[in-house]
Motif scaffolding. Structure first.
Motif, PDB file in Angstrom:
ATOM      1  N   TYR A   3      -7.503  -7.583   7.659  1.00  0.00           N
ATOM      2  CA  TYR A   3      -7.120  -8.781   6.926  1.00  0.00           C
ATOM      3  C   TYR A   3      -7.809 -10.002   7.540  1.00  0.00           C
ATOM      4  N   ILE A   6      -6.212 -13.958   8.268  1.00  0.00           N
ATOM      5  CA  ILE A   6      -4.759 -14.003   8.383  1.00  0.00           C
ATOM      6  C   ILE A   6      -4.384 -14.783   9.647  1.00  0.00           C
ATOM      7  N   THR A  29       2.417  -6.433   0.498  1.00  0.00           N
ATOM      8  CA  THR A  29       2.257  -7.711  -0.185  1.00  0.00           C
ATOM      9  C   THR A  29       0.898  -8.329   0.129  1.00  0.00           C
ATOM     10  N   ILE A  30       0.485  -8.241   1.376  1.00  0.00           N
ATOM     11  CA  ILE A  30      -0.832  -8.765   1.755  1.00  0.00           C
ATOM     12  C   ILE A  30      -1.936  -7.962   1.069  1.00  0.00           C
ATOM     13  N   CYS A  34      -4.707  -9.481  -1.551  1.00  0.00           N
ATOM     14  CA  CYS A  34      -6.152  -9.278  -1.355  1.00  0.00           C
ATOM     15  C   CYS A  34      -6.786  -8.648  -2.587  1.00  0.00           C
TER      16      CYS A  34
END
Length: 70
Positions: A3, A6, A29-30, A34
């Motif tokens: 990620y 982040i 959720t991330i 994305c």
């Protein structure tokens, strides 16, 4: 590494979270955010989609309480 961009504080909170279910939900959720960015969605559209996923709908009328006259 998975990620990029982040915030370190958020990453630390996710890693240190003792609840594996909440940790998995945060990472999912991330991942979804994305993926939506890769599809060309704007940040506002992504937030709207996330809100729609967590909003509860009004409960249906009826059921035992309704039958008992409450």
């Amino acid at each position: 590494q998975k990620y990029p961009g982040i915030d370190d504080r958020l990453l630390t909170q996710i890693i240190d979270d003792p609840d594996p279910q909440r940790k998995a939900e945060a990472l999912a959720t991330i991942d979804l955010a994305c993926e939506l960015m890769r599809q060309g969605k704007s940040p506002d559209e992504i937030l709207d989609i996330m809100k729609q996923m967590t909003d509860r709908t009004k409960q249906a009328k009826g059921g035992l309480s309704y039958l008992m006259g409450m």
